[in-house]
Structure formats: structure tokens, C-alpha cells
Design an enzyme around this catalytic site. Structure first.
Site, PDB file in Angstrom:
ATOM      1  N   ASN C 127       0.838  -1.189   0.000  1.00 56.28           N
ATOM      2  CA  ASN C 127       0.000   0.000   0.000  1.00 56.28           C
ATOM      3  C   ASN C 127       0.880   1.248   0.000  1.00 56.28           C
ATOM      4  O   ASN C 127       1.425   1.628   1.032  1.00 56.28           O
ATOM      5  CB  ASN C 127      -0.901  -0.058   1.239  1.00 56.28           C
ATOM      6  CG  ASN C 127      -1.843   1.126   1.348  1.00 56.28           C
ATOM      7  OD1 ASN C 127      -1.852   2.008   0.489  1.00 56.28           O
ATOM      8  ND2 ASN C 127      -2.625   1.144   2.403  1.00 56.28           N
ATOM      9  N   CYS C 130      -2.317   5.150   0.679  1.00 58.94           N
ATOM     10  CA  CYS C 130      -3.337   5.582   1.633  1.00 58.94           C
ATOM     11  C   CYS C 130      -3.232   7.085   1.828  1.00 58.94           C
ATOM     12  O   CYS C 130      -2.201   7.593   2.256  1.00 58.94           O
ATOM     13  CB  CYS C 130      -3.187   4.887   2.986  1.00 58.94           C
ATOM     14  SG  CYS C 130      -4.384   5.505   4.194  1.00 58.94           S
ATOM     15  N   ASN C 192      -6.771   2.997  -4.773  1.00 60.77           N
ATOM     16  CA  ASN C 192      -7.027   3.374  -3.394  1.00 60.77           C
ATOM     17  C   ASN C 192      -7.995   4.565  -3.418  1.00 60.77           C
ATOM     18  O   ASN C 192      -8.471   4.957  -4.481  1.00 60.77           O
ATOM     19  CB  ASN C 192      -5.708   3.729  -2.681  1.00 60.77           C
ATOM     20  CG  ASN C 192      -5.776   3.396  -1.193  1.00 60.77           C
ATOM     21  OD1 ASN C 192      -6.775   3.660  -0.546  1.00 60.77           O
ATOM     22  ND2 ASN C 192      -4.720   2.809  -0.649  1.00 60.77           N
ATOM     23  N   GLY C 243     -12.766  -0.009  -6.873  1.00 58.79           N
ATOM     24  CA  GLY C 243     -13.214   1.384  -6.856  1.00 58.79           C
ATOM     25  C   GLY C 243     -14.668   1.447  -7.259  1.00 58.79           C
ATOM     26  O   GLY C 243     -14.994   1.488  -8.437  1.00 58.79           O
ATOM     27  N   GLY C 265     -15.064  -3.152  -1.993  1.00 60.76           N
ATOM     28  CA  GLY C 265     -14.828  -2.394  -0.773  1.00 60.76           C
ATOM     29  C   GLY C 265     -16.086  -1.864  -0.120  1.00 60.76           C
ATOM     30  O   GLY C 265     -16.850  -2.592   0.510  1.00 60.76           O
ATOM     31  N   THR C 266     -16.300  -0.578  -0.304  1.00 57.41           N
ATOM     32  CA  THR C 266     -17.353   0.150   0.391  1.00 57.41           C
ATOM     33  C   THR C 266     -18.718  -0.525   0.339  1.00 57.41           C
ATOM     34  O   THR C 266     -19.499  -0.433   1.281  1.00 57.41           O
ATOM     35  CB  THR C 266     -17.428   1.574  -0.207  1.00 57.41           C
ATOM     36  OG1 THR C 266     -16.125   2.155  -0.084  1.00 57.41           O
ATOM     37  CG2 THR C 266     -18.428   2.444   0.510  1.00 57.41           C
TER      38      THR C 266
HETATM   39  C1  LIG Z   1     -13.201   2.318   5.712  1.00 55.92           C
HETATM   40  C2  LIG Z   1     -12.115   2.042   4.704  1.00 55.92           C
HETATM   41  C3  LIG Z   1     -10.865   1.618   5.131  1.00 55.92           C
HETATM   42  C4  LIG Z   1      -9.856   1.370   4.212  1.00 55.92           C
HETATM   43  N1  LIG Z   1      -8.644   0.924   4.665  1.00 55.92           N
HETATM   44  C5  LIG Z   1      -7.683   0.594   3.765  1.00 55.92           C
HETATM   45  C6  LIG Z   1      -6.442   0.038   4.178  1.00 55.92           C
HETATM   46  O1  LIG Z   1      -6.214  -0.201   5.357  1.00 55.92           O
HETATM   47  N2  LIG Z   1      -5.494  -0.245   3.250  1.00 55.92           N
HETATM   48  C7  LIG Z   1      -5.728  -0.021   1.917  1.00 55.92           C
HETATM   49  O2  LIG Z   1      -4.871  -0.316   1.091  1.00 55.92           O
HETATM   50  N3  LIG Z   1      -6.909   0.481   1.486  1.00 55.92           N
HETATM   51  C8  LIG Z   1      -7.882   0.792   2.375  1.00 55.92           C
HETATM   52  N4  LIG Z   1      -9.089   1.295   1.926  1.00 55.92           N
HETATM   53  C9  LIG Z   1      -9.284   1.477   0.492  1.00 55.92           C
HETATM   54  C10 LIG Z   1     -10.027   0.291  -0.122  1.00 55.92           C
HETATM   55  O3  LIG Z   1      -9.287  -0.892   0.015  1.00 55.92           O
HETATM   56  C11 LIG Z   1     -10.300   0.556  -1.613  1.00 55.92           C
HETATM   57  O4  LIG Z   1      -9.064   0.764  -2.266  1.00 55.92           O
HETATM   58  C12 LIG Z   1     -11.155   1.765  -1.854  1.00 55.92           C
HETATM   59  O5  LIG Z   1     -12.141   1.884  -0.854  1.00 55.92           O
HETATM   60  C13 LIG Z   1     -11.844   1.759  -3.212  1.00 55.92           C
HETATM   61  O6  LIG Z   1     -12.714   0.685  -3.363  1.00 55.92           O
HETATM   62  P1  LIG Z   1     -14.308   0.784  -3.065  1.00 55.92           P
HETATM   63  O7  LIG Z   1     -14.810   1.984  -3.796  1.00 55.92           O
HETATM   64  O8  LIG Z   1     -14.878  -0.503  -3.552  1.00 55.92           O
HETATM   65  O9  LIG Z   1     -14.452   0.951  -1.594  1.00 55.92           O
HETATM   66  C14 LIG Z   1     -10.102   1.549   2.834  1.00 55.92           C
HETATM   67  C15 LIG Z   1     -11.360   1.981   2.410  1.00 55.92           C
HETATM   68  C16 LIG Z   1     -12.378   2.217   3.323  1.00 55.92           C
HETATM   69  C17 LIG Z   1     -13.717   2.681   2.811  1.00 55.92           C
END
Ligand SMILES: Cc1cc2nc3c(=O)[nH]c(=O)nc-3n(C[C@H](O)[C@H](O)[C@H](O)COP(=O)(O)O)c2cc1C
Ligand SMILES: Cc1cc2nc3c(=O)[nH]c(=O)nc-3n(C[C@H](O)[C@H](O)[C@H](O)COP(=O)(O)OP(=O)(O)OC[C@H]3O[C@@H](n4cnc5c(N)ncnc54)[C@H](O)[C@@H]3O)c2cc1C
Ligand SMILES: Cc1cc2nc3c(=O)[nH]c(=O)nc-3n(C[C@H](O)[C@H](O)[C@H](O)COP(=O)(O)OP(=O)(O)OC[C@H]3O[C@@H](n4cnc5c(N)ncnc54)[C@H](O)[C@@H]3O)c2cc1C
Ligand SMILES: Cc1cc2nc3c(=O)[nH]c(=O)nc-3n(C[C@H](O)[C@H](O)[C@H](O)COP(=O)(O)O)c2cc1C
Ligand code: FES
Ligand code: FES
Lengths: 233, 301, 301, 233
Positions: C127, C130, C192, C243, C265-266
């Protein structure tokens, strides 16, 4: 905001909604409808299926999120409508032949009704093509001199246009293109186009179609065009 | 004219800081059916290019969650036709008129700018950020160096103040803003659309002929607000912010982040009265909060 | 295991290409109440850092139109505690386990990577993207040069394959991907979160203690899809895309754009069954379309 | 999905919704509710106001988009509920004193009911504070040994805690903090916290609160905490 008077299922996936509205509404025009906040973001263009003062009717097919939300509305609910938009069909004076495919029959009903009122002695023939289940044919039969119904076939196989008839077609683009090439060059043919729309009023240039005379906006310059403008015939 | 909302953008007086965004409002005429355009803080023209452009072929609009993708491709009548057909109408409207200009290369920008010297526009928005066509100038807008260069030349040539419209798709936006400021820009506007893609899985094909397209609307607001804040921290020239503003609360947040004026784009399609409602909402806010002018909360973040 | 969905990511066999995204799934335990985790293509750990981290103070979540902003700040128990407390459970699950690692400087990345050499993870997600904390490594992830440098060092030290997780907030993402590939990365994951900002106009204050925060969810899908496509065109190593994926149709679009695997993710927060429904939807798609394997539509755009 | 049995306005902006549900539900637990697709994106945490097998009741205040949508639902509509989540209140055996503020009274009703069932001889006193309009006081009065109602004042001004009483408080954080400092150190005080939540189950770390023993998740380790853990008293 318009109050819904009724919103009923008329065939599988096809709804008819009548709302309270009074205005200057021409056949072939459409309204932008919404009954949601931001999901989906845009309003949905729906043609006028019928109009008389106080009562505006839409006939629509549920195909996605917007129309699905519309279909769940009930009498006394409200729906936001903007319009009428678009040029609408021209006033037709000679004989009329309309060719509708599927939900493309929606705007043709008001056209035929209006035509009959304006041309009590005119001859009006209607071709209706559906993929599997027909709807609205009875209503057309009550108005028109002749109704040819086709289910599951290709409407242009049945189509014979008479000399002097003005042809109006609305339906899938492929059907309208077939009609446009099938009808003799002597007859005038009007087609009603569809396009994804954002504003509905000519401001965003999202619904542009190419015509012989350059780009036109389906929402404002159309949706009704003479066939030669938009199809290669 | 509301004393609560009167806003100065350098020495240009805006009745209020609310201006419909370029490309979402045509040349204004269509919205005259909804309200008197003189109520607006200003008007911003559809993006103009030196030559007329017929825009992109194929699908031009695609909805996304809380967003809109567009691939209009700067369809416009060209500068000459604009000056002849639209300007006479626009200039009669009692509001600030901004002319948005794109170009495909230095020469086309400069020639367009020169032609605009003939009219009395109050502000030019230099579009170096349209992701949809080469003529949108995004190639200039994604790097501080090239953004600065084209800005310098345009500023030298124009007799109008130049506000540069930045892309959210390039290098750090604050760097680009600084480069434009150093090159003599009198204002910054941002953001233009974010480059996105849509695929029609049923057709197994890309939606837009042009492959990628521009994303706007409520979905992009958090990004636009962040970039607005970054740019407001980075430069001293005024900023005209946009990106997903859909109501007066959104508008207020951009002001708190430092924006002097606001542009209202995609939400016009969702609600044609949006700019007027935003003006009313901001005015009510000032009254309720006891502010003499909205400027009192500008940049408080 | 569905023959329709079996997917190779280099020589790692995934039952299916669907993996919950880092940070949205804890270490999996919470979702065991909803379904058997062995149904998933893989699991990806919460982002780990060398030292335990208590994360950011203040508000950590904020909803936006079709999106979510988060400022968790990589709260995590640290690598040692992970290996001791979580890994024994994770490794028993019959699915591919991916360990997501962040760091605040080269040393912390490398020490963490070295410690992970002690366990048999199948893939490490590096990663460097972030946006919420320095330890998230976004400083590395926004420039091709630094992204390549850290990747090279990590690849050299690790006995695991390294997949680098890219930021959508930096330089041209394809350039960064190419730099990581050249540095020996065995895969790329993206995107991310997008850096955004939220203001609470009622409080006249910024929402997040950390000023900016990361935007995810359906709102960002068009941007993620574009970047996925750009990266898939740019590199030969496999891509794990994410994403805003919220259903199997979205997932399919990313596959058509070239992604080998997908992270979800979300949307887990909106619908805890989302990954399982996506797997079912993709399988039904293959059957309906007469595909022997989902790979037949991969990268067709 | 749960079927709504009733959803009625009980005071300005306050609704009571009962849904068909049977499960193991403790006082102080909550459910994640949604009755929309992606706008808003997240589900909304709402405490259990009352439960008996087959009937789960929520009492909620309309404050924004989510609760507004909930308030428009009617009997026979469906609502998605996930839960019960959270630790809930511990079983209380001695005397009980509950202090609720505004909509924070919602989870206390089920607590008091459950306490009375488990402790038929126990003494239970209830303090209810509201900004302008009271709701639910009658229901508490039917259960509790004493109800002290305050409208527009500061509830801690009226509060006297008796030796040996366990205190449970839920309401605005500022009120809970005041209760936490007002109550003698000898009494045990439980507070029920709120936090913005995404997952509701401990996976996202979005609802973390700082406690004496490090970060805790309001959704999973809470929402109920002993006062010393979360307030500086
Ligand atoms: C609450 C939350 C915590 C996250 N924590 C991490 C993390 O610890 N490490 C990381 O690489 N990405 C983290 N992400 C990013 C997600 O892994 C992902 O890259 C991003 O949310 C986009 O995907 P999505 O739109 O499906 O959520 C986090 C996202 C959310 C919403
Ligand atoms: C001038 C005009 C008149 C119309 N009249 C009728 C009518 O009388 N009855 C009827 O059933 N349908 C009519 N349509 C089509 C109707 O607008 C679409 O079916 C509807 O927008 C689909 O929305 P959705 O949310 O249900 O589907 P979705 O598939 O979720 O829509 C996704 C997006 O695609 C757009 N879209 C999808 N299909 C079409 C389409 N065929 N035309 C334009 N945009 C589309 C939507 O507006 C939206 O932006 C008309 C279209 C136009 C342009
Ligand atoms: C464990 C728990 C139990 C709760 N029980 C009840 C109850 O029984 N009755 C009741 O009326 N309310 C209760 N709440 C508060 C309720 O969750 C919020 O009022 C609701 O989420 C607001 O949503 P909205 O869309 O109407 O408002 P909006 O203001 O539009 O919400 C915007 C965002 O803020 C979040 N949010 C806003 N206020 C709160 C809050 N106070 N707590 C957590 N998140 C918030 C929303 O979830 C959403 O993400 C509880 C909260 C928690 C954490
Ligand atoms: C349909 C459409 C057309 C646009 N045309 C232009 C344009 O011609 N010139 C320009 O600078 N920006 C153009 N934009 C970008 C907007 O002016 C604005 O920067 C962007 O949409 C973000 O604001 P919003 O989210 O409020 O729409 C266009 C946007 C849309 C949606
Ligand atoms: S829909 Fe905007 S111009 Fe036609
Ligand atoms: S809401 Fe996700 S951990 Fe508590």
C-alpha cells in the site's frame, strides 16, 4: 409537481400514468419526469401518450431504475414533470399512415386522436408491431380507419403505403430506418428519435444527432425529423 | 441586488457569487423560460473554439451513481459566430458575462483570444482542461509548466482579465494554480470534469467513441472541494469553484473553503431552478447568521 | 469452486476473482456471520504497519453522494500482533490470503516485509497510496520514481509476490504502474481512495481532523474504471481492480477493461452479501453467455 | 427484509416503527436499517426501543435523508434490517436509575421493561429530559416506580442518584458527560454512545472511540460503556 390521477399496469412491464396537467401540449412532444432526488441523477424523457385539458397521460415501459421508480407511484402521489418539450409532429392534413413499434407506439396515440379531430374526413391507417405482447391496439382501433397488428414479425413486411399518405413512425431505430427505406420517396415520412438526454431543453448538447443540415438537438429541434434529414435513404 | 451576496472578483462586481457553469447552460437562452437571467451573478458561455466544432460522435451522455459522464467534445459555433449571433443577446443581460475559450494549440488559443478583444466580455475563462477533445487543451492543463506558458501568452494578448480553468486530472493542482498565477492569470476556476470511463457490458463495448469522458455532478464534490481548498491556500488571486454543487449548503462549503464565486453545472439538468435556489439559500443563510455579507465566512477553513 | 470463475493471477490460483478490499473487511471474522469466507476468491487484510497504530482522531466517516469518505488512518494492531493473533485464523480459511502493508518510511516498509517472510501469505499488497496518514505511503505512491524505488527494495527483500496498490491522486497512473512493473512488482492493484474534503457548514469547520480524507464507493467507479483500463494497457503483470464496484455488472466491466481480479470495498457496508452476490452474478453471466471461463471477456475493451 | 407492522408519528418529528422480527434481542442493542438503494449509501443505526417475539420496535427522530425515508414507509412495506448488533446493556440486578435525553430515551424503554421483568422487586427510577416536547413519558410511567420529567431545562439539575443505584444514561453526549460527572463515584454508570457507522459489525473501524483501555468500536464493543472507560471523570 403534478398529482398522479392513476398509474396502472396495462401489459407486462408497461404502465400508463395520468397526471393532472393543463397546458399547450402537441402530439410528439415529451416531458422530463422525475420522482426521486439524486439517484438516478437525471430526469427521464417520456412522450405524451394522450392529452386533454386537466389530464396528461404517459405510456411507459419499465426498463431501468427511473421507470421502475415511476411504476411504483400511486394515485395522489406527486411526480415532477417539465415540459412539454420538443417540436412535436407537424399538423398533418392529407391521409395519415402511422407505424409504431413497441413502446414507440406511445406518442402515436395522441397523434392519431389529434389527427382525427382535425381531419374528420381524412383516412388514417395504423401499423403496430410488437415483439411478443400487444398493448393499446384496441384504443387505436377505436380511432383509426384500419389497424394492422403484427406480433413477433417485421412490420415492414406488412407495410404498404398508399400514394399521398404522410407516414409517421416511432419505434426502435432499426425499425424506423427500415420504414424510412421502405416507403416510396414520394411520401413524406416523419420519424421520432430517441437520445440520452440531460437537460431536455437544448442547453447541454448531449442529445445531438447528425442531420443533413448539420447537428441538431433531438430534444429541441426534434424529436421529430423528416426522414431525409436523419436517415440515409 | 442583494447586499448580502454582492461579491467582488478582483474589481469585477458580481450581484451574487452564483454562475451557471460552462457547457451546462448553453448561451443562457434556454433557461430564460425558467427565470430572469439577470438574477444570476453571472453567465458563462459554452466552451468556444476558434473554428466551429461539431463535437464528438456517438453517445455523449451516460449516467453514473450521483454523477454524469459527458463526451460533448466542445460542440460550438466558433468564435466568429458567437460574436455575431450570441454576444449581442448576452451582453444585454444585466449580469457579468464570462466567455469560456478552448483551443487545440497555441495558435488557435491566441487567435481566439485576439478575436475576443473585439467584444466587452468582463472575464475570459481559459479552458485548458476539457478532457474530451484535443481542442479542450487538457494537454496544457495537466502540467504546471505548460499551463503557465499558455497562460502567459494569453494574458499578454488579451485585453480582458483571464481566469484559467484547471483540470483535476493532472499534476498537483496547487502547483498548476501557482504557475498560472505567476504567469499573470487574474483568477482560477476549477474543477473541470474528471476523466472517467464507461463500458456497456451488454454491448461488450466502450460507451464513448472517444474512449474516456468527463465525470461531473454530486459524485465529484468531495474531490472538487479538496482541490478548491488546496488552490485557495496556494494562490492570492480569486477562485471560482465548481464540481458537484447541488444546493446552497454545498455552495457555502466551497465559499468556506475559500472560493470567491461558484459555478453550478450538472445540477441544472436535475433542477433547472438550482442556481436561483442557491442564491436564495445563501441569502437566507446570511440573514439567519447575521452576516452583513457572505464574504464574512469566505476562507474560514 | 466454479470452473467458470477460476482465475490465475500469475501462478496464484483464485477460485474466483472476487476479493473483499483491504480495510473494508477487517480480518474477515465479522463477515463469517454472513457467509463462509471460503466462498471468496481471496481475502485481503486490513492495512498493516510495522508498529501498532491507533488511527486518526475525530470523525472517521462521512457520507457523500454515492460515496463514503473515511479517515481511519490505518488503525491496526501492527505486524507482530497480526502474525500472532490473526494469521493463525486467516491461514486456515480455504482461500487466497493477501496481506496489505503500509509504511511511513523505507525502513518501516522493509522491516514489515521482512517480518512477513515468516508467514506463508500468498500475496502481499504493498500500500503506497493511503491518503489518510503519512504511514500510508501516499508520498511514495504519487510519483513514478519513488513508487519504483520502494517497490524494487520490497521485491528484493520479500519472499512473497508483491502487488503494488496505486493511488489515484498522483501522476499519470500508467506511468506509476510501469515503474512498479519495471521494479519487479508481480501485480498492480488500484485504486485506493481519492483524496477529498468535507466541511460541516453548520459547525463552520472541517469534518476530519486530518483535513482531507479518502473517497470511495460507487461515486468513484468511472474514474477507477478509466485508471484500470489505462494500467491494463500499460503493463503486462496482472491487475486487481477496485473502486466503486457494487454489483456483478460493475465487476464485469472492470474485467472487460482488463482486470484479472477484483476487490470489493465500500459496498460491503451497504450490502454485506455483495461479494457473494457478485460471484453468483458473474457465474450466471458465464453460463448465460456460453463462456467456458470469465477470462474469455477479460480485456476485450 | 422485515415487514413493517406500523410506522406512526408519535410527536413532532418522532416516529415509532414496529416490524415483524423474532430473534435474540437485548436492550441497548441496535439494528442497521435501510429502505433505499444507494442514496444514501449507508444503513442507519437505530436502537431497539422495544422487543417481544414477533415485534421489534424502533423510536426514531427524523433528522436527515435516511430517517426521512424511513418515516414515509407504511404498514406492509418492507425495510431491510441487520442485527441485533452491539453489546447492549448488562443485566442489572440492584436498583436502576435511567437518565434519558431526547431521542436517547429510545433504547431505555426496552431496558426498563426488561429490568422490571427480571427484577420484579427492584426499584426503577426514570429521568427524562426533552428540549421542548416530551414523548414516551406515559409509557415509562406505566413501568417505572418514578418518572421525573424535565422540559427545556438541564436534567442533571434535577438528578439525585440514590446509593446502590446503577445508572444508565443515553442522550446527547454533553448530557451523558454531565451525568457521568454528577453521579457519585460509588454508583456504576453506563453510557450508550453514538458514532457515525458504516459496517455496524466491527469491520471498518469507522466508529472507533478512545477509551482507557485503548480504541474500542462503538458498534461492536459498545454502544454501551462504563462511564470511566469513555469519559474523564
Ligand atoms: C473504511 C475504509 C478503510 C480502508 N482501509 C484501507 C487500508 O487499510 N489499506 C488499503 O490499502 N486500502 C484501504 N481502503 C481502500 C479500499 O481498500 C479501496 O481501495 C477503496 O475503498 C476503493 O474501493 P471501493 O470503492 O470498492 O471501496 C479503505 C477503504 C475504506 C472505505
Ligand atoms: C423524446 C423521448 C421520448 C420517450 N418517450 C418514451 C415513452 O413515451 N415511453 C417510454 O417507455 N419510453 C420513452 N422514452 C425512453 C425513456 O426515456 C427511457 O426508457 C428511460 O429514460 C429509461 O430510464 P430508466 O432509468 O428506466 O432506464 P436506465 O436504463 O436505468 O437508464 C439509464 C440511462 O439511460 C437513459 N436511457 C435509457 N434508455 C433510453 C432511451 N431509450 N432513450 C433515452 N434515454 C434512455 C436514461 O435516461 C438514463 O440516463 C423516450 C425517450 C425519448 C428521448
Ligand atoms: C448505536 C446507535 C443507536 C442509535 N439509535 C437511535 C434511535 O433509536 N433513534 C434515533 O432517532 N436515532 C438513533 N441513532 C442516531 C441515528 O443513527 C441518526 O440520527 C441517523 O443515522 C441519521 O440519519 P439521517 O440520514 O436521517 O441523517 P443525516 O444527517 O442525513 O445523516 C448523515 C450521516 O450522518 C450519520 N449520522 C447523523 N447523525 C448521527 C448520529 N446521531 N449517530 C450516528 N450517525 C449519525 C448518518 O448515519 C449518515 O451517515 C442511533 C445511532 C447510533 C450510533
Ligand atoms: C454537458 C457538459 C458540458 C460541459 N461543457 C464544458 C465546456 O464547454 N467548457 C468547460 O470549460 N467546461 C465544460 N463542462 C464542465 C463544467 O463547466 C464543470 O466544470 C463540471 O461539470 C463540474 O461542475 P459540476 O459538477 O457542477 O457539473 C461541461 C460539463 C458538462 C456536464
Ligand atoms: S438533452 Fe440537453 S441539449 Fe438535448
Ligand atoms: S461501524 Fe464499522 S467498525 Fe463500527
Amino acid at each position: 409537481m403534478a398529482v398522479i390521477l392513476s398509474n396502472t399496469l396495462v401489459a407486462p412491464g408497461i404502465f400508463k400514468m395520468t397526471v393532472a396537467f393543463t397546458g399547450d401540449v402537441k402530439p410528439g412532444q415529451f416531458f422530463m419526469l422525475r420522482a426521486w432526488d439524486k439517484d438516478p441523477l437525471l430526469s427521464r424523457p417520456i412522450s405524451v401518450h394522450n392529452y386533454e385539458p386537466g389530464q396528461l397521460t404517459f405510456l411507459y415501459q419499465v426498463v431501468g431504475k427511473g421507470t421502475e421508480i415511476l411504476s411504483r407511484l400511486q394515485a395522489d402521489d406527486e411526480v415532477t414533470i417539465q415540459g412539454p418539450y420538443g417540436n412535436g409532429f407537424p399538423e398533418i392534413t392529407g391521409d395519415l399512415c402511422v407505424v409504431g413499434g413497441g413502446i414507440g407506439t406511445a406518442p402515436l396515440y395522441y397523434l392519431v386522436r389529434h389527427y382525427q379531430e382535425q381531419n374528420p374526413t381524412g383516412n388514417c391507417r395504423v401499423y403496430l408491431g410488437f415483439r411478443d405482447i400487444a398493448y393499446g391496439a384496441d384504443a387505436f382501433a377505436a380511432l383509426a380507419d384500419e389497424v394492422v397488428l403484427d406480433i413477433g414479425g417485421i412490420i415492414t413486411h406488412k407495410l404498404t403505403v398508399l400514394p399521398g399518405e404522410t407516414v409517421v413512425t416511432c419505434g426502435p431505430e432499426i425499425m424506423m430506418a427500415a420504414v424510412a427505406s421502405a416507403v416510396p420517396a414520394e411520401n413524406t415520412v416523419y420519424v421520432s428519435l430517441e437520445a440520452h438526454m440531460a437537460c431536455g431543453i437544448g442547453a447541454c448538447l448531449g442529445c445531438t444527432c447528425e442531420t443533413r443540415s448539420g447537428n441538431k438537438k433531438v430534444c429541441k429541434d426534434g424529436p421529430v425529423f423528416v426522414r431525409e434529414e436523419v436517415f440515409n435513404v | 441586488m442583494s447586499k448580502y451576496l454582492a461579491t467582488k472578483f478582483n474589481d469585477i462586481h458580481f450581484k451574487n457569487p452564483v454562475i451557471p457553469a460552462s457547457g451546462t447552460f448553453g448561451f443562457g437562452r434556454e433557461y430564460e423560460a425558467f427565470y430572469d437571467l439577470a438574477k444570476l451573478g453571472g453567465l458563462c458561455s459554452k466552451g468556444l473554439t476558434l473554428e466551429p466544432k461539431s463535437g464528438n460522435t456517438g453517445m455523449r451522455l451516460w449516467e453514473t451513481p450521483a454523477g454524469l459522464m459527458n463526451s460533448i467534445g466542445l460542440e460550438n459555433p466558433g468564435i466568429d459566430a458567437f460574436i455575431e449571433n450570441e454576444w449581442p443577446h448576452l451582453k444585454e443581460i444585466d449580469t457579468v458575462t464570462i466567455v469560456n475559450v478552448g483551443g487545440k494549440d497555441e495558435e488557435s488559443y491566441l487567435t481566439a483570444i485576439e478575436k475576443l478583444n473585439a467584444i466587452d466580455a468582463q472575464l475570459i475563462e481559459l479552458n485548458i482542461s476539457c478532457p474530451n477533445v484535443k481542442a479542450g487543451g487538457m494537454a496544457y492543463g495537466i502540467k504546471a509548466e505548460t499551463a503557465g506558458e499558455i497562460t502567459r501568452k494569453v494574458v499578454e494578448l488579451s485585453r480582458h482579465p483571464i481566469m484559467v480553468k484547471l483540470s483535476p486530472n493532472g499534476e498537483a493542482v496547487a502547483d498548476i494554480a501557482r504557475a498560472c498565477e505567476a504567469a499573470g492569470a487574474q483568477g482560477i476556476s476549477l474543477i473541470n470534469t474528471l476523466q472517467g470511463m464507461a463500458i456497456d457490458y451488454k454491448k461488450k463495448a466502450v460507451v464513448f467513441d472517444n474512449l474516456y469522458a468527463g465525470l461531473s455532478g454530486p459524485a465529484v464534490k468531495p474531490i472538487a472541494l479538496r482541490m478548491t481548498h488546496q488552490v485557495c491556500q496556494a494562490v492570492k488571486i480569486p477562485v471560482m469553484a465548481m464540481g458537484g454543487i447541488s444546493d446552497w449548503k454545498d455552495a457555502l462549503e466551497f465559499i468556506m473553503a475559500g472560493a470567491t464565486c461558484l459555478q453550478i453545472g450538472t445540477i441544472n439538468f436535475n433542477n433547472p431552478m438550482a442556481p436561483i435556489e442557491i442564491i436564495a439559500g445563501l441569502e437566507a443563510y446570511c440573514i439567519n447568521e447575521g452576516l452583513a455579507n457572505i464574504g464574512e465566512v469566505r476562507g474560514i477553513i
